[in-house]
Design an enzyme around this catalytic site. Structure first.
Site, mmCIF file in Angstrom:
data_model
loop_
_atom_site.group_PDB
_atom_site.id
_atom_site.type_symbol
_atom_site.label_atom_id
_atom_site.label_comp_id
_atom_site.label_asym_id
_atom_site.label_seq_id
_atom_site.Cartn_x
_atom_site.Cartn_y
_atom_site.Cartn_z
ATOM 1 N N GLY A 1 0.815 -1.202 0.000
ATOM 2 C CA GLY A 1 0.000 0.000 0.000
ATOM 3 C C GLY A 1 0.850 1.254 0.000
ATOM 4 C CB SER B 1 -2.166 -3.565 1.081
ATOM 5 O OG SER B 1 -1.060 -4.365 1.439
ATOM 6 N N GLY B 2 -2.999 -6.612 -0.242
ATOM 7 C CA GLY B 2 -3.572 -7.941 -0.062
ATOM 8 C C GLY B 2 -3.479 -8.496 1.338
ATOM 9 C CG HIS B 3 -0.423 -7.342 4.422
ATOM 10 N ND1 HIS B 3 -0.311 -7.097 5.766
ATOM 11 C CD2 HIS B 3 -0.085 -6.183 3.798
ATOM 12 C CE1 HIS B 3 0.089 -5.857 5.956
ATOM 13 N NE2 HIS B 3 0.230 -5.288 4.782
ATOM 14 C CB THR C 1 10.814 -9.899 -12.430
ATOM 15 O OG1 THR C 1 11.839 -9.737 -13.414
ATOM 16 C CG2 THR C 1 10.132 -11.244 -12.628
ATOM 17 C CB CYS D 1 4.099 1.520 9.867
ATOM 18 S SG CYS D 1 3.366 0.566 8.533
#
Length: 409
Positions: free
Chosen positions: A70, A198-200, A236, A325
């Site tokens: 994010g 954000s996926g988590h 990548t 954070c």
């Protein structure tokens, strides 16, 4: 294993997500940019995940760029907007944004001379939309406002905000990291230029997120190099992580479609009710504002949060006080400070954030020990737990209710 109530920091990876990822950590190891069958299979998996995330957000798949977090998405959106028109040197945000937004804007202010307006919030964490409207001037490049607060769970009317911003000719960015996958969200109804997920935060893997960029919105890559992600994000791709994000989005969409968030809200409300009924001198941060279904922020008078955390951790209950954070910082929460929460409750703040994995049995187990933990923290911290607070009025909610969202709110 213990009880995990820190899902705003991160969620456990759903077993179905892990199963979807495993082939791309073992056999399907190809580089998605390679021209052979190994690369083609990886590329197909990425595009399938893009479709799944797009379905969750209600947007065209080609408008999504996969990121690593994010924070990356937020930084990319902000830089894209402020670099687009040198004549527009003003950005409007709020005092309670995530630090990745605040620190990026502070840097641009201090090193590039950008004018940054930090909108205040009221004692419930709500935004004054009339004041927002007045701050959007013709030289405003961007308005960047979150959808749901990561500490209090307070929800803002993103659709109304986006329409207001667009009617005044500015770009709009929404940090939806705490919103996506937890509450219904459709970009068909929200005229945002940029939106970050954000996926988590919804049972996907860490290291995989997405940035929505509307058609016609200016864009400058944060990373330069190859032509991955339509030439907008070099490097990548994290194939396994992206596949996991796609599966998590699919599962979140199914969860929301059957009203799973409302059942989660009922579980949160049950926990909140038990705490307020059984423990004296407690306030709920943002109690009078709309809140995301899973989040409960409380202030416990006379109970230092470091003791609360340690005692709960010793009993195998994982909770937090603020953004992960910032957990190493000893500074008071910038969110609660902006809300005017008094020191008595600021020092005793806990964030309890649930997920679809949590159960009523876990809530009941928590309530067996939490009153004991509070009593211990008050004894060790020297707080009586019964004193009237000069700002917020403690348990009864008397006094300046707007400051903390007392229990009566």
């Amino acid at each position: 294993m213990g009880v995990y109530f820190d899902n705003n920091a991160t969620t456990p990876v759903d077993p179905q997500v892990l199963e979807a990822m495993l082939p791309f950590l073992r056999d399907c190891f190809g580089n998605p940019s390679s021209p052979h069958q190994y690369g083609s299979r990886a590329k197909e998996a990425i595009e399938g995940a893009r479709e799944a995330v797009a379905a969750l957000l209600g947007c065209p798949a080609e408008r999504l760029i996969f990121t690593c977090s994010g924070s990356e998405g937020n930084n990319t959106a902000i830089l894209s907007a402020v670099l687009a028109d040198p004549g527009k040197r003003r950005v409007v945000t709020s005092t309670v944004e995530h630090h990745c937004v605040l620190r990026r804007l502070e840097y641009l202010r201090d090193h590039m001379g950008l004018e940054v307006v930090f909108l205040p919030v009221d004692g419930q964490g709500r935004l004054d939309l009339d004041r927002l409207a007045g701050e959007i001037t013709p030289d405003t490049a961007l308005v960047s406002l979150m959808g749901a607060n990561n500490e209090t769970g307070v929800l803002w009317p993103v659709r109304e905000i986006a329409a207001l911003v667009k009617s005044r000719g500015a770009l709009f960015h929404c940090d939806a990291v705490q919103l996506a996958g937890k509450e219904p969200l459709s970009l068909k109804d929200i005229p945002a230029d940029y939106l970050t997920v954000s996926g988590h935060k919804f049972h996907g893997p860490k290291g995989a997120g997405a940035l929505y960029v509307a058609r016609g919105a200016p864009f400058t890559p944060l990373l330069f190099g190859g032509m991955q992600e339509f030439g907008r994000r070099a490097g990548t791709q994290n194939v396994a992580g992206i596949v996991g994000l796609g599966k998590a989005a699919e599962l979140a969409r199914a969860f929301l479609s059957v009203g799973g968030h409302e059942r989660l809200r009922e579980l949160r409300d049950h926990l909140e009710g038990r705490i307020l009924a059984e423990i004296d001198d407690v306030v709920v941060h943002g109690a009078a504002a709309p809140r995301i279904a899973n989040t409960l922020g409380i202030g416990v008078g006379g109970a230092p949060q470091e003791i609360l955390l340690a005692e709960l951790n010793d009993r195998d209950f994982a909770v937090s006080t603020t953004s992960a954070c910032e957990s190493a910082s000893t500074a008071a929460s910038h969110v609660l400070t902006a809300m005017g929460v008094s020191g008595r409750y600021l020092r005793g703040t806990l964030r309890l954030s649930l997920s679809r994995c949590n159960t009523i049995e876990e809530v009941e187990a928590f309530m067996v020990v939490f009153p004991q933990v509070v009593a211990t923290a008050r004894r060790l911290g020297g707080g009586s737990g019964s004193g009237r607070d000069e700002v917020s009025g403690g348990r009864s909610g008397e006094g300046r209710e707007e400051a903390s969202g007392g229990r009566g709110a």
